[in-house]
Design a protein around this motif. Structure first.
Motif, PDB file in Angstrom:
ATOM      1  N   GLU A  26     -11.581   2.249  -2.026  1.00 16.75           N
ATOM      2  CA  GLU A  26     -10.565   2.397  -3.075  1.00 16.75           C
ATOM      3  C   GLU A  26     -11.089   1.887  -4.423  1.00 16.75           C
ATOM      4  O   GLU A  26     -10.919   2.517  -5.455  1.00 16.75           O
ATOM      5  CB  GLU A  26      -9.316   1.609  -2.662  1.00 16.75           C
ATOM      6  N   HIS A  27     -11.747   0.693  -4.370  1.00 18.79           N
ATOM      7  CA  HIS A  27     -12.287   0.095  -5.608  1.00 18.79           C
ATOM      8  C   HIS A  27     -13.413  -0.854  -5.236  1.00 18.79           C
ATOM      9  O   HIS A  27     -13.241  -1.748  -4.409  1.00 18.79           O
ATOM     10  CB  HIS A  27     -11.194  -0.662  -6.361  1.00 18.79           C
ATOM     11  N   ARG A  28     -14.574  -0.672  -5.871  1.00 14.95           N
ATOM     12  CA  ARG A  28     -15.755  -1.485  -5.568  1.00 14.95           C
ATOM     13  C   ARG A  28     -15.624  -2.838  -6.257  1.00 14.95           C
ATOM     14  O   ARG A  28     -15.691  -2.927  -7.486  1.00 14.95           O
ATOM     15  CB  ARG A  28     -17.014  -0.755  -6.058  1.00 14.95           C
ATOM     16  N   GLU A  29     -15.430  -3.883  -5.484  1.00  8.23           N
ATOM     17  CA  GLU A  29     -15.248  -5.234  -6.009  1.00  8.23           C
ATOM     18  C   GLU A  29     -16.262  -6.161  -5.346  1.00  8.23           C
ATOM     19  O   GLU A  29     -16.377  -6.194  -4.117  1.00  8.23           O
ATOM     20  CB  GLU A  29     -13.822  -5.715  -5.724  1.00  8.23           C
ATOM     21  N   ILE A  65       0.840  -1.211   0.000  1.00  9.09           N
ATOM     22  CA  ILE A  65       0.000   0.000   0.000  1.00  9.09           C
ATOM     23  C   ILE A  65       0.869   1.253   0.000  1.00  9.09           C
ATOM     24  O   ILE A  65       0.623   2.210  -0.744  1.00  9.09           O
ATOM     25  CB  ILE A  65      -0.947  -0.009   1.220  1.00  9.09           C
ATOM     26  N   GLU A  66       1.932   1.223   0.833  1.00  8.53           N
ATOM     27  CA  GLU A  66       2.839   2.377   0.946  1.00  8.53           C
ATOM     28  C   GLU A  66       3.521   2.660  -0.396  1.00  8.53           C
ATOM     29  O   GLU A  66       3.542   3.801  -0.872  1.00  8.53           O
ATOM     30  CB  GLU A  66       3.886   2.077   2.023  1.00  8.53           C
ATOM     31  N   VAL A  67       4.078   1.593  -1.015  1.00  9.74           N
ATOM     32  CA  VAL A  67       4.762   1.755  -2.313  1.00  9.74           C
ATOM     33  C   VAL A  67       3.761   2.203  -3.381  1.00  9.74           C
ATOM     34  O   VAL A  67       4.062   3.054  -4.227  1.00  9.74           O
ATOM     35  CB  VAL A  67       5.445   0.428  -2.722  1.00  9.74           C
ATOM     36  N   GLY A  68       2.553   1.645  -3.345  1.00  6.56           N
ATOM     37  CA  GLY A  68       1.515   2.030  -4.310  1.00  6.56           C
ATOM     38  C   GLY A  68       1.149   3.496  -4.201  1.00  6.56           C
ATOM     39  O   GLY A  68       0.992   4.186  -5.217  1.00  6.56           O
ATOM     40  N   TYR A 114     -11.602  -4.204   4.905  1.00  7.11           N
ATOM     41  CA  TYR A 114     -12.503  -4.509   3.770  1.00  7.11           C
ATOM     42  C   TYR A 114     -13.199  -3.229   3.311  1.00  7.11           C
ATOM     43  O   TYR A 114     -13.357  -2.973   2.117  1.00  7.11           O
ATOM     44  CB  TYR A 114     -13.545  -5.551   4.181  1.00  7.11           C
ATOM     45  N   GLN A 115     -13.639  -2.415   4.280  1.00 11.21           N
ATOM     46  CA  GLN A 115     -14.321  -1.165   3.947  1.00 11.21           C
ATOM     47  C   GLN A 115     -13.385  -0.200   3.225  1.00 11.21           C
ATOM     48  O   GLN A 115     -13.777   0.466   2.263  1.00 11.21           O
ATOM     49  CB  GLN A 115     -14.881  -0.523   5.218  1.00 11.21           C
ATOM     50  N   ARG A 116     -12.126  -0.129   3.690  1.00 12.08           N
ATOM     51  CA  ARG A 116     -11.147   0.745   3.015  1.00 12.08           C
ATOM     52  C   ARG A 116     -10.899   0.277   1.584  1.00 12.08           C
ATOM     53  O   ARG A 116     -10.770   1.094   0.665  1.00 12.08           O
ATOM     54  CB  ARG A 116      -9.828   0.744   3.795  1.00 12.08           C
ATOM     55  N   VAL A 168      -3.866  -1.249  -5.067  1.00 10.88           N
ATOM     56  CA  VAL A 168      -3.905  -0.835  -3.658  1.00 10.88           C
ATOM     57  C   VAL A 168      -5.096  -1.481  -2.952  1.00 10.88           C
ATOM     58  O   VAL A 168      -4.991  -1.980  -1.827  1.00 10.88           O
ATOM     59  CB  VAL A 168      -3.967   0.708  -3.553  1.00 10.88           C
ATOM     60  N   ALA A 169      -6.244  -1.482  -3.633  1.00 11.50           N
ATOM     61  CA  ALA A 169      -7.458  -2.088  -3.052  1.00 11.50           C
ATOM     62  C   ALA A 169      -7.252  -3.578  -2.798  1.00 11.50           C
ATOM     63  O   ALA A 169      -7.698  -4.116  -1.783  1.00 11.50           O
ATOM     64  CB  ALA A 169      -8.641  -1.877  -3.990  1.00 11.50           C
TER      65      ALA A 169
END
Length: 587
Positions: free
Chosen positions: A367-370, A324-327, A361-363, A337-338
């Motif tokens: 980020e992206h709805r999957e 996540i940090e690198v992304g 999961y919420q975060r 990231v998601a």
């Protein structure tokens, strides 16, 4: 003779090995052709592999060939292969997914849904089958709406009066087609789309001009075409051939710097080891990829996936955080990231840290709805809720809360008593007495829906507890459902025939029924009772039944027919229900 037998056995063994090698090569070729979208070649390779395979491999090859045939729009053959898969290995969930996909392709969405549901019985977490069920339900809903188009009375009137379509309803062959449209709209449209009469009917039903433009518009269009031909512009240059996604990907990779190309190659090698579950070698390849290209979070995320499979959830979470940090630092695709966030959540869930899992999961969804992540979030939230409920259980504290509620009930503080009984139920959801007592409170507060639910729950938990029947009967009596109340009181009396409260309730119900039957109610009371009765689905069903309508007419106009009807116990039970409800009176 012994040497000869040994030689034959050895030769047979060698032949089996050769067949196995050939089968694996053909299977790999089939998979490669499938990935390229060359489904016809894939079918050929898988067919040859089936011929070379041993029985233990047959189900996988039939499954692969079913997918290839579906990709080639050969859905009937795809269905045959899928059913063969299930026959060979009923616990192989992919077989049900293949069957669902083939049926979906044929437009048989109800059967496809059942196939996916059968798959979920084998593996309840299978995402393919879950998504398949959702897609089938969506298609069935759309088909149902479209089907109503040809059964709606207003549409029928429109079709039978429109100059273009009314003559079709005199044609025997068209009426057969129309019957198919009413029964299976989508299938019939595909079958008869070339019939101009079907297009005319669809055009009139939808209020659209599907078959062609109106005469004025057609004339204007023709004139415009003539003008264009007179001033014909030079032909446009040929459009360049559209590149396939695979070609675009190769071009993009060719333009990458050397270190990124190297990292991608190492990732592919790592993925191959991961699929073989050779996790140590997979980690080594992913680490080399990270070293070659430290700006891409994908490789760190892949290593996290290995840690997850190894059960090292702490290291998995560390890798997800690093990914996540690198992304973020390198403005990577939000989907990557998601994915890291969702994997971090899964690791927390495995560690039974459900609160953290839900947060991540919420975060991830932010980020992206999957869909798969949303399903995991819902499952995790349910786990947490169940866990909290289990942690809160304490029968001793539940009994104490119920006793406190009893004191408040005696003091006629019904709202506070409800709160105490609710607390008692949370502490011990299997305590039927708490439901019974709360039902009594709700009745006092005239909250009859809640009172009825609690009484029914009380009976469900302990069907021998007669107080539950008196609670339910009282609610039904107060809401003027005397027929139902009588049935409830009588059910309680079967358990305790000497119970005075139930006897009294039954007597009061019979008195009220007799009032309605003999016309002793005032006009206002009768109207109120009839309005309440008309809300009952059973009463609505009886009144909508054409047979019962004829019975009621006979009883008022034809005494001889009425006597015949009285011999039928089912008919008389329905008549009695209407009399008790005040709909029918005997004066």
């Amino acid at each position: 003779a012994t040497l000869e037998n040994h030689t034959q056995s050895h030769a047979h063994f060698c032949t089996q090995i050769q067949k196995s090698i050939i089968m694996e090569e053909l299977k790999a070729s089939g998979n490669a052709a499938f990935k390229k979208g060359d489904f016809a070649s894939a079918v050929d390779f898988f067919t040859r592999a089936i011929d070379a395979a041993t029985l233990e491999n047959h189900h996988v090859l039939y499954s692969n060939r079913s997918a290839a045939r579906a990709g080639n729009n050969e859905f009937d053959l795809a269905l045959e292969d899928a059913e063969k898969v299930i026959e060979l290995k009923p616990d192989f969930v992919k077989g049900y997914g293949r069957k669902g996909a083939a049926l979906f392709g044929k437009g048989e969405f109800d059967l496809a849904k059942k196939a996916y549901e059968d798959g979920l019985k084998v593996d309840g977490s299978n995402e393919t089958c879950k998504n398949g069920v959702q897609e089938c339900e969506q298609k069935l809903d759309e088909d149902s709406k479209f089907k109503k188009l040809f059964t709606d009375p207003q549409t029928m009137v429109k079709l039978m009066t429109d100059p273009k379509t009314k003559a079709y309803f005199q044609q025997e062959d068209f009426m057969k087609i129309f019957a198919e449209l009413q029964k299976d709209c989508s299938g019939a449209l595909q079958k008869h789309m070339q019939d101009p009469r079907v297009m005319d009917v669809l055009s009139v039903a939808l209020g659209l001009n599907i078959t062609g433009a109106p005469p004025a518009a057609a004339a204007a269009q023709q004139q415009q075409q003539q003008q264009q031909q007179q001033t014909k512009a030079p032909p446009e240059p040929a459009k360049p051939k559209k590149k396939t996604p695979e070609e675009i990907k190769k071009e993009e990779e060719a333009n990458l710097p050397e270190n990124k190309r190297k990292a991608l190659k190492l990732k592919e090698e790592g993925n191959a080891f991961y699929k073989k579950r050779d996790f140590e070698k997979a980690v080594k390849k992913y680490e080399e990829a990270i070293e070659s290209d430290p700006t891409d979070p994908t490789y760190i995320n892949n290593r996290a996936a290995v840690r997850f499979e190894q059960g090292d959830f702490d290291k998995c979470i560390e890798d997800c955080e690093k990914s996540i940090e690198v992304g973020r630092e390198n403005r990577s695709d939000y989907r990557i990231v998601a994915k890291a966030m969702a994997r971090k959540a899964s690791a927390y869930e495995k560690m039974d840290n459900l609160t953290e899992a839900i947060e991540w999961y919420q975060r991830s969804l932010t980020e992206h709805r999957e869909a798969s992540t949303l399903n995991k979030l819902n499952s995790c939230e349910k786990k947490l809720k169940d866990k909290e409920i289990q942690a809160y259980l304490n029968p001793e504290l539940g009994e104490k809360a119920r006793d406190e509620g009893n004191e408040l009930f005696k003091n006629q503080d019904f709202p506070s008593a409800v709160a105490k009984y609710t607390e008692a139920i949370k502490r011990n959801p299997t305590d039927h007495k708490s439901y019974s007592n709360r039902s009594a409170c709700y009745t006092k507060l005239a909250a009859f829906n809640e009172a009825l639910k609690d009484a029914e729950k009380c009976i469900e938990i302990d069907p021998t507890f007669v107080k539950g029947y008196s609670r339910k009967g009282h609610v039904e009596f107060f809401t003027k459902q005397y027929d139902k109340a009588l049935e409830t009181y009588q059910a309680g009396l079967k358990i305790d025939p000497a119970n005075e409260e139930l006897k009294d309730g039954a007597r009061r119900c019979v008195m009220e029924q007799n009032k309605a039957a003999s016309g002793m109610l005032t006009e206002e009371e009768l109207k109120s009772r009839q309005e309440n009765a008309m809300k009952d689905p059973e009463i609505q069903s009886i009144l909508a039944d054409p047979v019962m309508n004829q019975v009621l007419r006979d009883m008022s106009e034809n005494p001889q027919a009425a006597m015949e009807h009285q011999k039928n116990p089912m008919i008389m039970a329905k008549v009695r229900k209407l009399i008790n409800a005040g709909i029918v009176q005997t004066r």
